[in-house]
Every structure is written in structure tokens, then in C-alpha cells.
Write a protein that holds these residues in place. Structure first.
Motif, short mmCIF file in Angstrom:
data_model
loop_
_atom_site.label_atom_id
_atom_site.label_comp_id
_atom_site.label_asym_id
_atom_site.label_seq_id
_atom_site.Cartn_x
_atom_site.Cartn_y
_atom_site.Cartn_z
N GLN A 55 16.71 -13.24 8.92
CA GLN A 55 16.43 -13.99 7.68
C GLN A 55 17.13 -15.35 7.68
O GLN A 55 16.52 -16.36 7.33
CB GLN A 55 16.84 -13.16 6.45
CG GLN A 55 16.61 -13.96 5.17
CD GLN A 55 16.65 -13.12 3.91
OE1 GLN A 55 16.26 -11.96 3.92
NE2 GLN A 55 17.10 -13.73 2.82
N HIS A 59 15.33 -18.95 7.74
CA HIS A 59 15.63 -19.87 6.64
C HIS A 59 16.07 -21.23 7.20
O HIS A 59 15.61 -22.28 6.77
CB HIS A 59 16.73 -19.22 5.76
CG HIS A 59 16.93 -19.86 4.44
ND1 HIS A 59 17.58 -19.24 3.41
CD2 HIS A 59 16.59 -21.08 3.98
CE1 HIS A 59 17.62 -20.05 2.37
NE2 HIS A 59 17.03 -21.17 2.69
N GLU A 70 7.62 -34.26 4.41
CA GLU A 70 8.12 -35.35 3.56
C GLU A 70 8.60 -36.54 4.39
O GLU A 70 8.46 -37.69 3.97
CB GLU A 70 9.26 -34.84 2.68
CG GLU A 70 8.77 -33.90 1.62
CD GLU A 70 9.94 -33.19 0.94
OE1 GLU A 70 10.14 -33.44 -0.25
OE2 GLU A 70 10.63 -32.41 1.61
N LYS A 89 16.94 -36.59 0.02
CA LYS A 89 16.43 -35.21 0.00
C LYS A 89 16.20 -34.70 1.42
O LYS A 89 16.63 -33.60 1.77
CB LYS A 89 15.12 -35.17 -0.81
CG LYS A 89 14.49 -33.78 -0.86
CD LYS A 89 13.16 -33.81 -1.59
CE LYS A 89 12.62 -32.43 -1.91
NZ LYS A 89 12.28 -31.61 -0.76
N GLU A 93 17.98 -31.51 3.46
CA GLU A 93 17.31 -30.37 4.12
C GLU A 93 17.91 -30.16 5.51
O GLU A 93 18.13 -29.02 5.94
CB GLU A 93 15.80 -30.58 4.28
CG GLU A 93 15.01 -31.05 3.07
CD GLU A 93 15.02 -30.10 1.89
OE1 GLU A 93 15.62 -29.03 1.99
OE2 GLU A 93 14.42 -30.46 0.85
N LYS A 124 9.80 -17.43 13.32
CA LYS A 124 9.03 -17.79 12.12
C LYS A 124 9.81 -18.82 11.32
O LYS A 124 11.03 -18.86 11.37
CB LYS A 124 8.82 -16.56 11.25
CG LYS A 124 7.78 -15.58 11.78
CD LYS A 124 7.34 -14.64 10.65
CE LYS A 124 6.20 -13.74 11.07
NZ LYS A 124 6.63 -12.62 11.91
N SER A 127 5.86 -20.44 5.85
CA SER A 127 4.44 -20.77 5.95
C SER A 127 4.10 -22.12 5.30
O SER A 127 3.23 -22.85 5.76
CB SER A 127 3.63 -19.67 5.26
OG SER A 127 4.17 -19.39 3.97
N ASN A 153 13.98 -18.26 -5.21
CA ASN A 153 14.32 -17.28 -4.17
C ASN A 153 15.81 -17.36 -3.78
O ASN A 153 16.43 -16.36 -3.44
CB ASN A 153 13.40 -17.59 -2.96
CG ASN A 153 13.85 -16.95 -1.68
OD1 ASN A 153 14.73 -17.48 -1.02
ND2 ASN A 153 13.26 -15.82 -1.34
N GLN A 154 16.38 -18.57 -3.87
CA GLN A 154 17.72 -18.77 -3.31
C GLN A 154 18.86 -18.53 -4.30
O GLN A 154 19.97 -18.22 -3.88
CB GLN A 154 17.83 -20.17 -2.70
CG GLN A 154 17.04 -20.25 -1.39
CD GLN A 154 16.88 -21.63 -0.82
OE1 GLN A 154 16.22 -21.81 0.19
NE2 GLN A 154 17.44 -22.63 -1.44
N TYR A 165 26.54 -16.37 4.18
CA TYR A 165 25.19 -16.75 3.69
C TYR A 165 25.27 -17.05 2.20
O TYR A 165 24.77 -18.09 1.73
CB TYR A 165 24.23 -15.59 3.97
CG TYR A 165 22.74 -15.90 3.81
CD1 TYR A 165 22.23 -17.18 3.96
CD2 TYR A 165 21.84 -14.86 3.53
CE1 TYR A 165 20.86 -17.43 3.83
CE2 TYR A 165 20.47 -15.10 3.41
CZ TYR A 165 19.99 -16.39 3.56
OH TYR A 165 18.64 -16.63 3.43
N GLU A 176 19.06 -28.27 -4.08
CA GLU A 176 17.64 -27.99 -4.33
C GLU A 176 17.26 -28.34 -5.77
O GLU A 176 16.12 -28.72 -6.05
CB GLU A 176 17.29 -26.51 -4.09
CG GLU A 176 17.51 -25.99 -2.68
CD GLU A 176 16.54 -26.52 -1.64
OE1 GLU A 176 15.92 -27.57 -1.87
OE2 GLU A 176 16.44 -25.89 -0.57
N MET A 215 4.89 -18.43 -0.48
CA MET A 215 6.25 -18.59 0.06
C MET A 215 7.11 -17.34 -0.17
O MET A 215 8.04 -17.08 0.58
CB MET A 215 6.96 -19.77 -0.61
CG MET A 215 6.58 -21.12 -0.09
SD MET A 215 7.45 -22.41 -0.99
CE MET A 215 9.11 -22.30 -0.35
N GLN A 224 7.69 -5.26 4.83
CA GLN A 224 8.35 -4.24 5.66
C GLN A 224 9.87 -4.21 5.52
O GLN A 224 10.48 -3.18 5.73
CB GLN A 224 7.94 -4.44 7.14
CG GLN A 224 8.23 -5.83 7.63
CD GLN A 224 7.35 -6.27 8.77
OE1 GLN A 224 6.34 -6.94 8.57
NE2 GLN A 224 7.76 -5.93 9.98
#
Ligand code: BYC
Length: 331
Positions: A55, A59, A70, A89, A93, A124, A127, A153-154, A165, A176, A215, A224
Motif C-alpha cells: 500500500q 501510494h 498537472e 502543489k 506531490e 500499481k 488509476s 482516504n488519507q 506511515y 492536500e 479512486m 481482496q
């Protein structure tokens, strides 16, 4: 430098540790249940470590690839003020990616290994970054919707059971939230502008809404990893729970902008006090994950090119570090 590699010997492909007995697993779960933070040198089950590496590295890759849509607009920002904010910005990131790679490294995986997984296309990343930013309004929509989904999500990840983390997420979330505001402000300016500008904002919302909904990951029934990640308090909410929170937060914001969420089934449900929404095209999601989204190939090609062009920087940094070390040894 602390690393899980110090106390996890053996090949990284192993699914369980030799010392994983029922009693140890129960003690570990009791720490999680008591809201204890797990730190890099603490004992942890191999599956917990692997889930975190998966994960956190996905991330990190998302933050790094996420600069690309961007970044393309930096030279085309409509004013100096817009350019300065967008530049800040995009640099943020990049910083998020670096904290996250550092957090993953505490679990005994190397930055080089993770970078290689990204560049070869084996890893991954979110998406969402496989869609193109076609107009300036897309920069507004990305900040508003994509960073909006990311925050949703964060924020819970700030309470993730794994200390490095969780701590990285605190700073990431602060940044963000600035990103989301800059995106919403672009949308607001366009929506209060000429009819053409408002139409451009509507078009961006039309194209980014459904990918932003994706997302949060597959529906709970098909996720899963959710059950184990929830039990380990890596995730605090399921994919569908966060998606619902996102819709409930975003729809009123679209109403303030005066533009329409592109979902004919969107409806306020007084009984549940949530918006109900129409079906998500999960086949599109699967295609993007399989490498067939509109920009998958372009993104990977751009990352590979940037990495190759940065080789001299890595070589120079290593040469500098070697010189300093030699000087320190000689002194
Ligand atoms: N895209 O069992 P599930 C940002 C994969 S960047 C691609 O539900 P999990 C920003 C999933 O990995 C912020 N893949 O998984 C940057 C798994 O595949 P594997 C990005 C996805 O992990 C620049 C499989 O589907 N945020 O803010 O329990 C500019 C099954 O899913 C996606 C994060 O990375 C997806 N959307 O839950 C602007 C947050 N969804 O690994 C903004 C951290 C699922 O078995 N990550 N998959 O091959 C998470 O919170 C969780 O990993 C997820 C998925 C909720 C994404």
C-alpha cells in the motif's frame, strides 16, 4: 537508520515468518486492538509487513506519477499567481512521494527496488493518473475532486497502526488540503466567469467525476485486502464507506459552483441522510488497472525518460557522498 531488515532475515518472498506462532500473532493483534502504534523494529507478521509495503509503495508511486497530468500545465497557467500555486502543489506531490518511499524503506525494502517496480510497469499506482488533463479547468477539477478524494482516504490513514506511515500522513494531509482549496478556487473563478468558462468547468467535472469515484478502489464485496487491512487498522474505513463520504461532501460543493454532477441517478435520500448514486463502470476501472487507460503508456514512458535524464544527478550525489565519507575517515 532503522529498518525492519534488521530483524527480518530471509527472502522477501516468504509469506510468514518462521517465528509466527498463534501466541505471537495474538499478542500482535492485541497491541493493534489497544491502538498501540507498531514501529519499524517491533515484531510484526510477514503478511502485515507485505501489506504495508504494497500500500505505501503504491501510494508513493501515485504521488510521483500524479505530478505528470498537472506538470504539463505549468507552462500554460493563465497567470503568475496560478503558476506559483500549481508549481508549489506539484513540488508537494514529489515531497509526498519521497516521505512515503522513506516510510516503505523502514519495512526493509529498498527505494531502488520500488523504483524499478514502477518503471517496469509491475507496480500499481492510482488509476486516476491515467486520464489526461485536457484544459485549464481540469487543473481545477483535479485539485477539487482528486485531492478531495485523496484527503477523504488519507485523513483516516493518519491513525494507521504503522507509525511511520501514520506520521507521514499528517503532513501530507495538511498539504492536500491546500491543494484542494486551490482547485476549488479555480473552479469557482471559472464558474463565475464567462459562459464559456463555466462550460469548461462543467466539461472537466463530467470527465473527472467517475474516475475520482474509482479512486477509492473496488466495491467492498470485491476488495481482496479490506478485511485484513481493517483488522490490522491499516484501513479504518472500507472503500465503499469512503466513496459515500466523498459523494456526500462533493455534491453540495458542486451545487455552490452551479454545475451538475454527471449522474442522472444522484438523489438525496432522506431516510439514510446520504446521496444515493448510479452504477460505476467497473469494467473501465479494470481496463485502466490492466494498463489500457487513456494515458498508461504515456505516463510510464514519461517516468522512464525522467529517470534516465536524472541519472547524472544520482551519480553526482553518490560521488559527493563517497568524497565526504573518505574525508571524514581521513580526518
Ligand atoms: N488505482 O483490495 P483493494 C494523490 C488495487 S495520490 C489503482 O480494495 P486496498 C495525488 C489495489 O491496489 C494518493 N489500483 O486494495 C497525487 C489492489 O491491487 P493489488 C493515492 C487500485 O489496498 C498527485 C486491488 O486493486 N492514494 O493524492 O485494500 C496529485 C484490490 O483493491 C485502486 C493512495 O494511494 C486504484 N484507485 O485498497 C493529486 C491511498 N484501488 O495491490 C493527488 C493509499 C484499488 O492486490 N491506498 N486498487 O495488486 C489505499 O488507501 C488503498 O490501497 C486503496 C485500495 C483504498 C487505494
Amino acid at each position: 537508520m532503522y529498518t525492519q531488515a534488521l530483524n527480518a532475515a530471509g527472502p522477501s518472498s516468504r509469506q510468514t515468518r518462521p517465528d509466527e506462532d498463534a501466541e505471537r500473532l495474538a499478542r500482535f493483534q492485541a497491541r493493534i486492538d489497544a491502538e498501540d502504534r507498531i514501529e519499524p523494529n517491533d515484531w510484526m507478521p510477514e503478511a502485515y509487513r507485505r501489506t504495508l509495503i504494497r500500500q505505501i509503495s503504491q501510494h508513493a508511486h501515485s504521488e510521483i506519477v500524479g505530478q505528470l497530468p498537472e506538470g504539463r500545465w505549468l507552462t500554460r497557467a493563465p497567470s503568475l499567481r496560478r503558476k506559483a500555486a500549481l508549481l508549489a502543489k506539484v513540488q508537494d506531490e514529489c515531497g509526498h512521494g519521497l516521505y512515503l518511499y522513506a516510510a516503505a524503506e523502514t519495512l526493509g525494502v529498498s527505494r531502488e527496488e520500488l523504483t524499478e517496480q514502477l518503471l517496469s510497469g509491475r507496480a500499481k499506482y492510482s488509476s486516476i493518473f491515467n486520464y489526461p488533463a485536457l484544459t485549464w479547468a481540469d487543473i481545477g477539477a483535479i485539485g477539487w475532486l482528486v485531492d478531495g478524494a485523496a484527503i477523504m482516504n488519507q485523513i483516516p490513514l493518519c491513525r494507521c497502526s504503522y507509525g511511520p506511515y501514520a506520521r507521514a500522513m499528517v503532513r501530507v494531509c495538511k498539504e492536500e488540503s491546500f491543494h484542494q482549496r486551490q482547485g476549488y478556487e479555480i473552479m469557482l473563478t471559472l464558474c463565475r466567469g464567462t459562459p464559456e468558462q463555466k462550460a469548461m468547468a462543467q466539461d472537466a467535472l463530467n470527465r473527472w467525476w467517475w474516475p475520482a469515484m474509482m479512486m477509492f478502489g473496488p466495491p467492498d464485496g470485491q476488495s481482496q485486502h479490506s478485511d485484513s487491512s481493517m483488522a490490522w487498522k491499516i484501513k479504518r474505513f472500507t472503500n465503499d464507506e469512503l466513496r459515500q463520504r466523498f459523494v456526500d461532501a462533493m455534491v453540495p460543493q458542486a451545487q455552490v459552483l452551479g454545475i451538475e454532477v454527471p449522474d442522472p441517478d444522484l438523489l438525496w435520500d432522506e431516510a439514510t441522510r446520504h446521496f444515493s448514486f448510479g452504477p460505476i463502470d467497473w469494467e473501465e476501472f479494470r481496463q485502466v488497472l490492466a494498463g489500457n487507460g487513456p494515458c498508461n503508456r504515456e505516463r510510464l514512458a514519461d517516468r522512464n525518460q525522467a529517470h534516465a535524464e536524472g541519472a547524472w544527478v544520482r551519480e553526482a550525489a553518490l560521488a559527493h557522498a563517497a568524497k565526504r565519507q573518505a574525508r571524514a575517515l581521513a580526518a
